[in-house]
Design an enzyme around this catalytic site. Structure first.
Site, PDB file in Angstrom:
ATOM      1  CE1 TYR A 173     -17.782 -62.457  45.455  1.00  0.00           C
ATOM      2  CE2 TYR A 173     -17.545 -61.981  47.795  1.00  0.00           C
ATOM      3  CZ  TYR A 173     -16.997 -62.343  46.578  1.00  0.00           C
ATOM      4  OH  TYR A 173     -15.639 -62.590  46.494  1.00  0.00           O
ATOM      5  CE  LYS A 177     -16.729 -65.984  45.262  1.00  0.00           C
ATOM      6  NZ  LYS A 177     -15.776 -66.551  44.306  1.00  0.00           N
TER       7      LYS A 177
HETATM    8  N1  LIG Z   1      -9.485 -59.848  45.304  1.00  0.00           N
HETATM    9  C1  LIG Z   1     -10.090 -60.003  46.473  1.00  0.00           C
HETATM   10  O1  LIG Z   1      -9.980 -59.148  47.348  1.00  0.00           O
HETATM   11  C2  LIG Z   1     -10.881 -61.258  46.746  1.00  0.00           C
HETATM   12  C3  LIG Z   1     -11.343 -61.497  48.039  1.00  0.00           C
HETATM   13  C4  LIG Z   1     -12.097 -62.638  48.273  1.00  0.00           C
HETATM   14  C5  LIG Z   1     -12.360 -63.521  47.239  1.00  0.00           C
HETATM   15  N2  LIG Z   1     -11.901 -63.248  45.992  1.00  0.00           N
HETATM   16  C6  LIG Z   1     -12.236 -64.171  44.910  1.00  0.00           C
HETATM   17  O2  LIG Z   1     -11.078 -64.410  44.132  1.00  0.00           O
HETATM   18  C7  LIG Z   1     -11.453 -64.589  42.762  1.00  0.00           C
HETATM   19  C8  LIG Z   1     -10.614 -63.713  41.854  1.00  0.00           C
HETATM   20  O3  LIG Z   1     -10.741 -62.369  42.269  1.00  0.00           O
HETATM   21  P1  LIG Z   1      -9.921 -61.176  41.596  1.00  0.00           P
HETATM   22  O4  LIG Z   1      -9.495 -60.279  42.677  1.00  0.00           O
HETATM   23  O5  LIG Z   1      -8.924 -61.707  40.650  1.00  0.00           O
HETATM   24  O6  LIG Z   1     -11.104 -60.442  40.851  1.00  0.00           O
HETATM   25  P2  LIG Z   1     -11.178 -59.922  39.346  1.00  0.00           P
HETATM   26  O7  LIG Z   1     -12.443 -59.144  39.239  1.00  0.00           O
HETATM   27  O8  LIG Z   1      -9.907 -59.260  38.978  1.00  0.00           O
HETATM   28  O9  LIG Z   1     -11.283 -61.283  38.540  1.00  0.00           O
HETATM   29  C9  LIG Z   1     -12.472 -61.985  38.383  1.00  0.00           C
HETATM   30  C10 LIG Z   1     -12.553 -62.360  36.924  1.00  0.00           C
HETATM   31  O10 LIG Z   1     -13.735 -63.143  36.741  1.00  0.00           O
HETATM   32  C11 LIG Z   1     -14.220 -62.808  35.466  1.00  0.00           C
HETATM   33  N3  LIG Z   1     -15.631 -63.170  35.340  1.00  0.00           N
HETATM   34  C12 LIG Z   1     -16.703 -62.492  35.816  1.00  0.00           C
HETATM   35  N4  LIG Z   1     -17.818 -63.090  35.411  1.00  0.00           N
HETATM   36  C13 LIG Z   1     -17.447 -64.163  34.676  1.00  0.00           C
HETATM   37  C14 LIG Z   1     -18.175 -65.151  33.966  1.00  0.00           C
HETATM   38  N5  LIG Z   1     -19.512 -65.125  33.925  1.00  0.00           N
HETATM   39  N6  LIG Z   1     -17.481 -66.108  33.306  1.00  0.00           N
HETATM   40  C15 LIG Z   1     -16.122 -66.103  33.300  1.00  0.00           C
HETATM   41  N7  LIG Z   1     -15.378 -65.176  33.949  1.00  0.00           N
HETATM   42  C16 LIG Z   1     -16.049 -64.223  34.623  1.00  0.00           C
HETATM   43  C17 LIG Z   1     -14.024 -61.304  35.356  1.00  0.00           C
HETATM   44  O11 LIG Z   1     -14.080 -60.856  34.012  1.00  0.00           O
HETATM   45  C18 LIG Z   1     -12.662 -61.146  35.998  1.00  0.00           C
HETATM   46  O12 LIG Z   1     -11.632 -61.153  35.032  1.00  0.00           O
HETATM   47  C19 LIG Z   1     -12.945 -64.347  42.703  1.00  0.00           C
HETATM   48  O13 LIG Z   1     -13.604 -65.600  42.758  1.00  0.00           O
HETATM   49  C20 LIG Z   1     -13.244 -63.579  43.953  1.00  0.00           C
HETATM   50  O14 LIG Z   1     -14.570 -63.785  44.396  1.00  0.00           O
HETATM   51  C21 LIG Z   1     -11.168 -62.133  45.719  1.00  0.00           C
END
Ligand SMILES: NC(=O)c1ccc[n+]([C@@H]2O[C@H](COP(=O)([O-])OP(=O)(O)OC[C@H]3O[C@@H](n4cnc5c(N)ncnc54)[C@H](O)[C@@H]3O)[C@@H](O)[C@H]2O)c1
Length: 360
Positions: A173, A177
Site C-alpha cells: 500500500y 502511494k
Molecule cells: N481514512 C484514512 O485513515 C486514510 C489515511 C491515509 C490515506 N487515506 C486515503 O484516503 C482515501 C480515501 O480513504 P477513505 O478513508 O475514504 O477510505 P474508504 O475505504 O472509505 O474509501 C475508499 C473508496 O475507494 C473505493 N475503491 C476501492 N477500490 C476501487 C476501485 N478499484 N475503483 C474505484 N473505487 C475503488 C472503495 O469502494 C471505497 O469506497 C484513500 O485513497 C486512502 O488511501 C485514508
C-alpha cells in the site's frame, strides 16, 4: 464572462472521505479552476460524480442522494476512467481517493498494484487527455509512504516527519502511494494536470463500517464505544499513532485544491504532495476522551474496550513516526476528535448517549 460550470469527479466517492468531501463541495458551490484562456477563476460546480467500485445501499447524506451522480466502475479499468472525465467542454477537477487500503493491500499484492498504481495512472491519463484546460487533480496519499523501525530507514519512531522525509515504505500500500506521488509530480511538471497531493495520517473517527486499514481500531474505539458496542483491539492501549480528524482531512483536500497554481508552483516546486499535520494519540487516550465527553448517566451505555494484543502488529504500529509537520493546521486534541464525530454523526450514538453540554 461567467465561467463554464466545472465537472467534479471523486474516485472512491462512495467511501468515507469521498462522501464527506462531496458534501463540503456541494455546500461551497464553486471551485477554483483553470479556464480555457489559461487564467484561474472561480467556476460553479456543475456535475459532481462519485465514482466507486461499489455503491452502498444508502449514502451518508441525503443531499448526496439528491445531487450527486454515482458512477460504478473500477479505476483499474482505463476505459472506465476515460468515461468519468467528460468531453472537456468545461473545467475539470478530479479528487482521486479510490484505493485499496493497507490491510487489503498486504493480503493481495496484485489488487493493490492494479487499483492504487495503475488506477492512479489511468485517472491521470484520462484527465490529461480530456481536453479541459490543465485539470486540477487532488490525490490522497498516506503516511504509509514512510518506513520506520528498520536500521536502514530514513526515519525512526521518535522523529517528527516533514515533507522532506525520504519514502521507504514497508507495505505494498505504502509503495503504491509513493509511486502515485511521483506520477502526480511528473504529470504536473509536464503541465498535463495541475496535481496536488495530501499525505494523510489515519483519519479518526471514520463513520459507518470500518475500512481494511491495519489501524482502523483507532476509529473503532471512538465509534463503537459511543454506539454502545464493545471493541477488542489487536493494538496495545499505549501505542501512539499519528491521526487527523475527518474535518481537517477534508479541509486539507479543499485547501490544496483551492491554492493558486502560482502559490503551489512556488511552494512545492517539483514535489506536489504535502503532509497533513497530525497529532499523536493512543487508544487509551481516545477511550478516556470518549468517557470524559459524556455525562455520568450515559457512562453505562458506552461500549467497552478490551485488548487482545497482536504483538507483531502492535510493534509495527508502535514503530511508525507519530508526528507529521505540515503546512498548516491548528492543534487538535483527542477530545476534539470525539466531539467532531459525535456532532457530525449524532444518529450513530447509542440511544441515551449524549455529549456533555449539548443536546446531541
Ligand atoms: N481514512 C484514512 O485513515 C486514510 C489515511 C491515509 C490515506 N487515506 C486515503 O484516503 C482515501 C480515501 O480513504 P477513505 O478513508 O475514504 O477510505 P474508504 O475505504 O472509505 O474509501 C475508499 C473508496 O475507494 C473505493 N475503491 C476501492 N477500490 C476501487 C476501485 N478499484 N475503483 C474505484 N473505487 C475503488 C472503495 O469502494 C471505497 O469506497 C484513500 O485513497 C486512502 O488511501 C485514508
Amino acid at each position: 464572462m461567467a465561467s463554464a460550470p466545472a465537472r467534479v469527479v471523486i474516485t472512491g466517492g462512495c467511501g468515507f472521505l469521498g462522501q464527506m468531501l462531496a458534501r463540503s463541495l456541494l455546500r461551497r458551490g464553486t471551485l477554483c479552476t483553470h479556464t480555457a484562456t489559461g487564467v484561474e477563476g472561480s467556476a460553479p460546480i456543475g456535475e459532481l460524480v462519485l465514482a466507486d467500485v461499489a455503491s452502498p445501499p444508502r449514502l451518508l447524506f441525503e443531499e448526496l442522494e439528491q445531487r450527486a451522480e454515482i458512477a460504478v466502475g473500477d479505476v483499474s479499468d482505463a476505459e472506465f476512467c476515460r468515461s468519468l472525465v467528460g468531453r472537456g467542454d468545461g473545467p475539470l477537477s478530479v479528487f482521486h481517493l479510490g484505493a485499496v487500503m493497507s490491510g487489503q493491500g498486504e493480503a493481495d499484492f496484485d489488487l493493490c498494484v492494479n487499483v492504487n498504481l495503475h488506477g492512479t495512472l489511468h485517472m491521470l491519463e484520462a484527465a490529461r487527455r480530456c481536453g479541459a484546460p490543465r485539470p486540477r487533480f487532488v490525490m490522497t496519499s498516506a503516511g504509509a509512504t514512510l518506513g520506520s523501525g528498520a536500521p536502514t530507514d530514513w526515519v525512526t519512531q521518535d522523529d517528527a516527519v516533514s515533507d522532506a522525509t525520504r519514502a521507504t515504505p514497508h507495505t505494498t500500500y505504502g509503495m503504491t502511494k509513493a509511486c502515485a506521488e511521483l506520477l502526480l509530480a511528473d504529470y504536473s511538471r509536464r503541465g498535463f494536470v495541475d496535481g496536488r497531493g495530501c499525505r494523510l495520517p489515519s483519519v479518526v473517527c471514520r463513520a459507518g463500517a470500518p475500512n481494511a486499514a491495519t489501524t482502523s481500531v483507532y476509529s473503532a474505539v471512538v465509534r463503537e464505544t459511543l454506539a454502545g458496542v464493545d471493541t477488542s483491539s489487536p493494538i496495545g492501549p499505549g501505542v501512539g499513532h499519528a491521526v487527523v480528524g475527518h474535518r481537517p482531512a477534508v479541509d486539507a483536500l479543499l485547501t490544496m485544491h483551492e491554492a493558486s497554481a502560482m502559490a503551489v508552483d512556488a511552494t512545492l516546486g517539483f514535489d506536489r504532495t504535502v503532509f497533513v499535520p497530525s497529532i499523536a494519540v493512543t487508544l487509551a487516550q481516545l477511550d478516556a476522551a470518549v468517557r470524559a465527553a459524556v455525562p455520568p448517566h450515559a457512562a453505562s451505555l458506552l461500549g467497552r474496550v478490551t485488548y487482545d494484543v497482536d504483538e507483531r502488529l502492535s510493534a509495527a504500529v508502535g514503530s511508525f513516526p507519530t508526528r507529521a509537520i505540515g503546512m498548516w493546521g491548528d492543534e487538535l486534541t483527542a477530545a476534539d476528535l470525539v466531539r467532531h464525530y459525535a456532532e457530525d454523526f449524532p444518529d450513530a450514538l447509542a440511544e441515551g448517549v449524549t455529549l456533555l453540554g449539548t443536546d446531541n
